[in-house]
Structures are given as structure tokens and as C-alpha cells.
Write a protein that holds these residues in place. Structure first.
Motif: not given
Ligand code: HEC
Ligand SMILES: [Cu+2]
Length: 324
Positions: A241-246, A254-258, A261-263, A284-286, A288-290
């Protein structure tokens, strides 16, 4: 329409297209047999009957107009009929109904990959009975051709373009499919496991099943591979699902938090609230990220609602838990 039984010449006909294809085939076949026997028989008979030595003084008799018109017009009528049937079938073979179930077929040296509507991939082709199925066929390297004899359908897989074919199966069961375009071989040297690779590897069996069984199969593609642990499956979801791009897994921002050590980490959200990262927060982050945005990051993550199911989210969480 009922499936037809196999004959000496043709395998059983298992699609709605097969009766008319078979009818045209047998019409041409029997017409050829009758003409062959009739023409060769008449020729032999005349050779014997009008042998020169029996009629030393005979002269050619000239034209027989009705006969000549007859043997010109009759074949024209038959050929027009054959064209008509063939064209009609070509049109129905190339115009699928509107509500097809679409499966992507990718040919490469030397295997097929099938991608199902839910995004699952498999080297196996499963289709539901009674439902119009459309195959979208392409090639990643050279020319191949996808051929399912029981359905009477075949289509080239051409690099750089899509080919389509469709069918509606009339019975359940298993039947062979083939690559019908010679696409090379790896040479005469067997691979390390002793197998030879080449065109002949691109055959397999299509499984035609009830809609219920088909859906179960399709759903199973989204589960772990046999022998894969939940966390490994989650890691595969991270890649596929290319989560690795962020998100990195080694602490790199990167664009998102590493995820390293997240858990269990304490995090501050952009609204100033604090959060301890646990299952419900990750879920919820997955989905409903906003809803809650991590401080210092832009709300650019797309939602994966409808893309990832509950089990897949569980697997990703299991993977995240392994990243200390
Ligand atoms: C376009 C870039 C992008 C992609 C692709 C992406 N994310 Fe994210 N993600 C973010 C950003 C930016 C945040 C931090 C802002 C927020 O919480 O929405 C985030 C936050 C998160 C968090 C919370 C992290 C924290 O530190 O609290 C989780 C869990 C997460 N993403 C899971 C995923 C998963 C699983 C996928 C792939 C299925 C994914 N993300 C794909 C950009 C991305
Ligand atoms: Cu091939």
C-alpha cells in the motif's frame, strides 16, 4: 444456455458463446467434408467414364450456362452465410454487457498474474458461474495470448496495450487455459530446482465456482499468505500500500512520522492534546487520518477506509508493534 459435451474435435462448451461458435465450426467442417467427397468423387468418376481411349473421336461440348451459374451462386450463398454468422459472433464476442466483473490479466515470461476487483493478486484464475466476466489483458514483455478453450475465447497479450475478452460461464468446474503464442524459453539449462522455464509454463486451470465461493476466494487474497505471520503480513501491507512513501521504519522523518518506536509513544496533536499511541488511535489514524493530526505534520495522509479491511489494519498494527 446449457453447457455442451466434449467431442472428438472440441472440448466441452462452457460459455454462452460456445454453442454458436461450435455450430459455425461444424457447419464449415461438414460442408468441407461433403464438398471434398463430392468433388473428388465426381472427378474420379469422370476420369473413369470419359477416359480418352474409350472415346477416341469425342470433341468438347462447350458451355452449360445453368450449371456454371449454379456452381457460382451456391458457394456465394454459403460463404455469405458463414460471413454473417462469423461477423455476428465477432460482434457479440467483442461487446461485453455493461455490468461485467473485471479481472486484470498480466502475461510475462513465463507466468500469468490475475488481479481481482478488490485489488488482490493471484497466479490462479477463479471466476463466478453465470456472471459476465471481462478480462483486461496486457503483457509486461513480449507477445503472449490468453486462451480458454472451453469458453471459445482467445486474445493476444500485446506489450503497451490492453486486449479484452469476455465470457459468461454456464457451469462450474475446472478447465485448462494456455498461452497460445510462443513466447520463448530460458534455454536448455534447467534452473537450480531442476525445472525448465518457458512458454509451456504459462498454462494453468481456471476454476469456475458459485458466486459465494468466488467471493470467498477473492476475500482470501487479501489475507496472509500461507505460513506468513500476522506481523509479516502487516509488513507486506506496508509495502503493497506504499505507506513507505511517507513513513519510515528506521526513525527517519519523512512526510509522515516514522513508525520506529511508535507504539506506546506519547505524542502531541496539532490541537494541543496529548495521546498515547495504542490500537484505537492507530486504527483511527489509518481510517480517518485528519481526525487527529500529529503536531508538526501536514494533514496529507489519504484515508484507507474501503482499501484496507479490519484484518489488514490489525496486521499493520501488529507490524508497527514490532518496530522498537
Ligand atoms: C502521503 C503520505 C502518507 C501516506 C502514503 C501514508 N501516510 Fe500515514 N501519515 C501521514 C502524515 C503526514 C501523518 C501525520 C499527520 C496525521 O496524523 O494525519 C500520518 C500519520 C499516520 C499515523 C499516525 C502516526 C503518529 O505518529 O501518530 C499512522 C498510524 C499512519 N499514518 C499509518 C499509515 C498507513 C498504515 C499507511 C499506508 C497504508 C499510511 N499511513 C500512508 C502521511 C502518509
Ligand atoms: Cu506466453
Amino acid at each position: 444456455m446449457n453447457p455442451t459435451e466434449p467431442t472428438i474435435q472440441l472440448p466441452g462448451g462452457w460459455s454462452t458463446l460456445s454453442p454458436s461458435v461450435d455450430w459455425t465450426y461444424y457447419f464449415i467442417y461438414w460442408m468441407s467434408v461433403v464438398l471434398f467427397v463430392g468433388i473428388i468423387g465426381a472427378a474420379l468418376y469422370f476420369v473413369w467414364k470419359y477416359e480418352r481411349s474409350k472415346h477416341p473421336k469425342s470433341e468438347p461440348t462447350g458451355h452449360n450456362l445453368p450449371l456454371e451459374v449454379g456452381w457460382t451462386v451456391a458457394p456465394v450463398i454459403f460463404l455469405a452465410l458463414i460471413f454473417h454468422w462469423g461477423f455476428e459472433q465477432y460482434v457479440s464476442m467483442t461487446s461485453p454487457p455493461a455490468d461485467t466483473l473485471d479481472i486484470r490479466v498480466r502475461g510475462r515470461k513465463w507466468s500469468w498474474d490475475f488481479e481481482y476487483p478488490n485489488g488482490g493478486h493471484s497466479p490462479e484464475l477463479h471466476v463466478p458461474v453465470g456472471r459476465a466476466v471481462r478480462l483486461l489483458i496486457s503483457s509486461e514483455d513480449v507477445l503472449h495470448a490468453f486462451f480458454i478453450p472451453v469458453f471459445r475465447v482467445k486474445r493476444d497479450a500485446v506489450p503497451g496495450m490492453y486486449g479484452t475478452l469476455w465470457f459468461r460461464a454456464t457451469r462450474t468446474g475446472r478447465a485448462p487455459f494456455y498461452c497460445a503464442e510462443y513466447c520463448g524459453a530460458a534455454g536448455n539449462t534447467p534452473a537450480q530446482d531442476g525445472s525448465y522455464a518457458g512458454h509451456f509454463n504459462m498454462r494453468g486451470e481456471i476454476t469456475i465456482q458459485t458466486m459465494q465461493e468466488y467471493l470467498t476466494f477473492e476475500e482470501s487474497l487479501l489475507g496472509p499468505h500461507p505460513g506468513e505471520s500476522t506481523a509479516d503480513w502487516g509488513q507486506r501491507m506496508y509495502r503493497e500500500n506504499q505507506c513507505f512513501t511517507c513513513h519510515s521504519t528506521d526513525g527517519t522523518r519523512m512526510a509522515g512520522p516514522s513508525w520506529r518506536g511508535l507504539f506506546g509513544r506519547q505524542e502531541r496533536m496539532s490541537d494541543g492534546n496529548g495521546v498515547t499511541v495504542e490500537e484505537n488511535y492507530l486504527r483511527q489514524s489509518i481510517l480517518d487520518p485528519s481526525a487527529r493530526v500529529v503536531e508538526g505534520f501536514q494533514p496529507v495522509m489519504p484515508t484507507y477506509r474501503g482499501t484496507l479491511n479490519d484484518r489488514q489494519i490489525d496486521a499493520i498494527i501488529a507490524y508497527i508493534r514490532t518496530l522498537h
